[in-house]
Write a protein that holds these residues in place. Sequence first.
Motif, short mmCIF file in Angstrom:
data_model
loop_
_atom_site.label_atom_id
_atom_site.label_comp_id
_atom_site.label_asym_id
_atom_site.label_seq_id
_atom_site.Cartn_x
_atom_site.Cartn_y
_atom_site.Cartn_z
N SER A 17 55.33 10.12 45.47
CA SER A 17 56.01 11.31 45.96
C SER A 17 57.52 11.16 45.94
N ILE A 18 58.00 9.91 46.08
CA ILE A 18 59.44 9.66 46.10
C ILE A 18 59.99 9.34 44.72
N PHE A 19 59.30 8.46 44.00
CA PHE A 19 59.85 7.93 42.76
C PHE A 19 59.33 8.63 41.50
N ILE A 20 58.26 9.42 41.62
CA ILE A 20 57.68 10.03 40.43
C ILE A 20 57.76 11.56 40.48
N ALA A 21 57.17 12.17 41.51
CA ALA A 21 56.99 13.62 41.53
C ALA A 21 58.32 14.37 41.50
N THR A 22 59.20 14.09 42.47
CA THR A 22 60.45 14.84 42.55
C THR A 22 61.39 14.55 41.38
N PRO A 23 61.58 13.29 40.96
CA PRO A 23 62.39 13.06 39.76
C PRO A 23 61.84 13.76 38.52
N LEU A 24 60.51 13.86 38.42
CA LEU A 24 59.92 14.56 37.28
C LEU A 24 60.24 16.05 37.34
N VAL A 25 60.21 16.63 38.53
CA VAL A 25 60.59 18.03 38.69
C VAL A 25 62.04 18.23 38.25
N ALA A 26 62.92 17.30 38.66
CA ALA A 26 64.33 17.41 38.27
C ALA A 26 64.48 17.33 36.76
N ASP A 27 63.71 16.45 36.12
CA ASP A 27 63.76 16.36 34.65
C ASP A 27 63.37 17.68 34.00
N LEU A 28 62.31 18.29 34.49
CA LEU A 28 61.83 19.54 33.92
C LEU A 28 62.80 20.69 34.18
N LYS A 29 63.37 20.74 35.38
CA LYS A 29 64.30 21.82 35.71
C LYS A 29 65.60 21.71 34.94
N GLU A 30 66.06 20.48 34.70
CA GLU A 30 67.33 20.30 33.99
C GLU A 30 67.25 20.76 32.54
N ARG A 31 66.04 21.03 32.04
CA ARG A 31 65.88 21.53 30.68
C ARG A 31 66.12 23.03 30.59
N GLU A 32 66.14 23.72 31.74
CA GLU A 32 66.35 25.16 31.74
C GLU A 32 67.79 25.48 31.33
N PRO A 33 67.99 26.57 30.60
CA PRO A 33 69.36 26.96 30.21
C PRO A 33 70.28 27.16 31.41
N GLN A 34 69.76 27.75 32.49
CA GLN A 34 70.58 27.99 33.67
C GLN A 34 71.06 26.69 34.29
N MET A 35 70.17 25.70 34.35
CA MET A 35 70.53 24.42 34.95
C MET A 35 71.45 23.61 34.04
N LYS A 36 71.26 23.76 32.72
CA LYS A 36 72.19 23.11 31.79
C LYS A 36 73.60 23.68 31.96
N ALA A 37 73.66 25.01 32.08
CA ALA A 37 74.96 25.65 32.28
C ALA A 37 75.57 25.23 33.62
N LEU A 38 74.74 25.12 34.65
CA LEU A 38 75.23 24.69 35.96
C LEU A 38 75.79 23.27 35.88
N ARG A 39 75.10 22.40 35.19
CA ARG A 39 75.58 21.01 35.07
C ARG A 39 76.94 20.98 34.38
N LYS A 40 77.11 21.78 33.33
CA LYS A 40 78.38 21.82 32.63
C LYS A 40 79.50 22.30 33.54
N ARG A 41 79.21 23.33 34.35
CA ARG A 41 80.23 23.86 35.27
C ARG A 41 80.60 22.83 36.33
#
Length: 369
Positions: free
Chosen positions: A290-314
């Motif tokens: 729950s700490i080392f796998i599930a949530t980091p995996l969610v972050a990996d999947l979300k960071e692939r979204e165009p909105q999140m990529k744009a947010l990271r750049k900003r």
Amino acid sequence: MSRLGSIGARLYRGEVGYDFVGKRKLWYGVSILITITAILGLVVQGLNMGIEFKGGLVVTTPKTSVSAEQAREVAEDVSGHLPIVQELGTGGLRIQISDVGTGEADRITGELAQELKVPAGDLNADIVGPSWGEQIANKAWTGLGIFMVLVVVYLAIAFEWRMALAALVALIHDITITVGIYALVGFEVTPGTVIGLLTILGYSLYDTVVVFDSLKESSRGITKQTRWTYSEVANRSINGTLVRSINTTVVALLPVAGLLFIGGGVLGAGMLNDISLSLFVGLAAGAYSSIFIATPLVADLKEREPQMKALRKRVLAKRAQAAAKGESGEETAVDEEGHGPEDEPEDAAPAGAVVGPRRQPARGRGKRR
């Protein structure tokens, strides 16, 4: 306030933290290594299936002075199979001999009575057919499949499909490790083991949902600010619930450890090992995933979204601009409305940062007396 409580409060406020998401590749590698070891244990050594799944003879004796080791040697000589002998609380013995047919069971029971010097009428002999164990296994697999489907559907509705997928991966991870440990240790797989495996799924899912719920609240309106990326918000959610996850896991593990190490190891109550080992390994693996796998995996999947990529750049651009001015990006990079997710205070630390005392705003600078 206790030291642990103080640390928990500082983790929740974001004053201290560990970068779980940033170091996710390390933990992915550790999990892959553990999972491969578990799978190799299953392939090479296999599971030690109990008599309920293989079928055989179960003989229970009345109170006797014969030790379990003596009875084991006698049963092995008589049957030609490796038996399992357990001492009962009544002073008697329970002798299990697998892969024994009906005709052979009568002969073995008679010879056991003679060798153990116990009247044949006092022995309780039962023949267990393998079909009963197969029915239990089939029902367990069916229940597991239904459970997985319902979990994915519920999490997809309550949260989103990425969280549902991450939770499913974490559950499969926990089951694989637990079953692999059983193969490596060589403990007997009984219906109690199956019950333990199904029980740990609930514990594992509980810890995961707690972090997901915190992440859902923290990431609300995240694209309207330029202070944190999604991965950093996810990391703050893990740190904010870390002490709670540790506390619930430790409290759950203590009685299970008592069953496993004291009941099963010191007192020799072998039947307790069936369920306690699966619970112990499964609870620990569930907290880890729950700490080392599930949530980091969610972050990996979300960071692939165009909105999140744009947010990271900003966010990175804002921090680079602030760094060029000699300022802290986290202190100056605010959103259009003057706040971040959940209206976090302006001096909150970034995800995974370890900081000291917060800066106090300058007072009286240039003020005339």
